[in-house]
Enzyme design. Sequence first.
Site, PDB file in Angstrom:
ATOM      1  N   GLY A 197       0.800  -1.217   0.000  1.00 19.41           N
ATOM      2  CA  GLY A 197       0.000   0.000   0.000  1.00 19.41           C
ATOM      3  C   GLY A 197       0.831   1.264   0.000  1.00 19.41           C
ATOM      4  O   GLY A 197       1.621   1.495  -0.905  1.00 19.41           O
ATOM      5  N   CYS A 215      12.961   5.173  -4.274  1.00 17.15           N
ATOM      6  CA  CYS A 215      12.071   4.860  -5.405  1.00 17.15           C
ATOM      7  C   CYS A 215      12.805   4.903  -6.732  1.00 17.15           C
ATOM      8  O   CYS A 215      12.174   4.992  -7.792  1.00 17.15           O
ATOM      9  CB  CYS A 215      10.870   5.805  -5.431  1.00 17.15           C
ATOM     10  SG  CYS A 215       9.907   5.797  -3.902  1.00 17.15           S
TER      11      CYS A 215
END
Length: 266
Positions: A197, A215
């Site tokens: 999530g 990321c």
Amino acid sequence: MGEVRFVRMGFGAEAVEYLQAWEEQRQVHAARFADEIPDTVLLLEHPPVYTAGRRTADSERPLDGTPVIDVDRGGKITWHGPGQLVGYPIQKLPRPVDVVAHVRRLEEAMIRTCAEFGLETTRIEGRSGVWVLGDPVEQRPSLGGLSLDLDPRMTDDEFDPRLNGPEYAPSNAGQRREDRKLAQIGVRVSKGVTMHGFAMNINPDTTWFDRIIPCGIRDAGVTSLAAELGRDVPIADVLPVIEKHLREVLEGADLRPRETEAAASA
């Protein structure tokens, strides 16, 4: 959609170890697939840990050999820890599964939550998560006396911010007035039910992100709700707000499968 159930697993001194939460996700996922429980969102805080999604490159991991847990979600490497609100929505989706729409709903809930605290956030095309936009490139301050034309991040494909000191660190993106990420999203869908999530930076020590390429993004940084507002924001204050907006976007979602060309022309 039906009701959404929220489970607050643990925060602060009761923060939940990552592997324990991952196992809990699996159990909740199995129960949701069997229709034994409604859609469920696990909310918690983790002790410090790096986790790497399936697309993480070796060049994005900590240089000092800090352990990383490889997981079965999408996305790349990130950090979880104190001051970060983590949410794992376990939701049954219709087929064909629309993962992008699920990600957009999670982003929307966090954008609305930030707005309620007085912070404007947004999406960036091609980059999931919730962002605070920086200044236009031509208006940003120079780095170490370098003009933007000489900024190594713009000219050197091999540039590594992990090796080049605090002026290039992801945690200092706000001082450089660059785009900065306030919330990350990485999900997996198995048997039509979502796992993993979002992670929303409320008031963490963002220098943890400086050991990695967060990321996989080298030309932007990270931030937090507290840093952007210039004041302390306890996670306890954010919990009822994020629950409210998650309930709105998840319970109110129109989860009909996207119409295909064949169906539209039938």
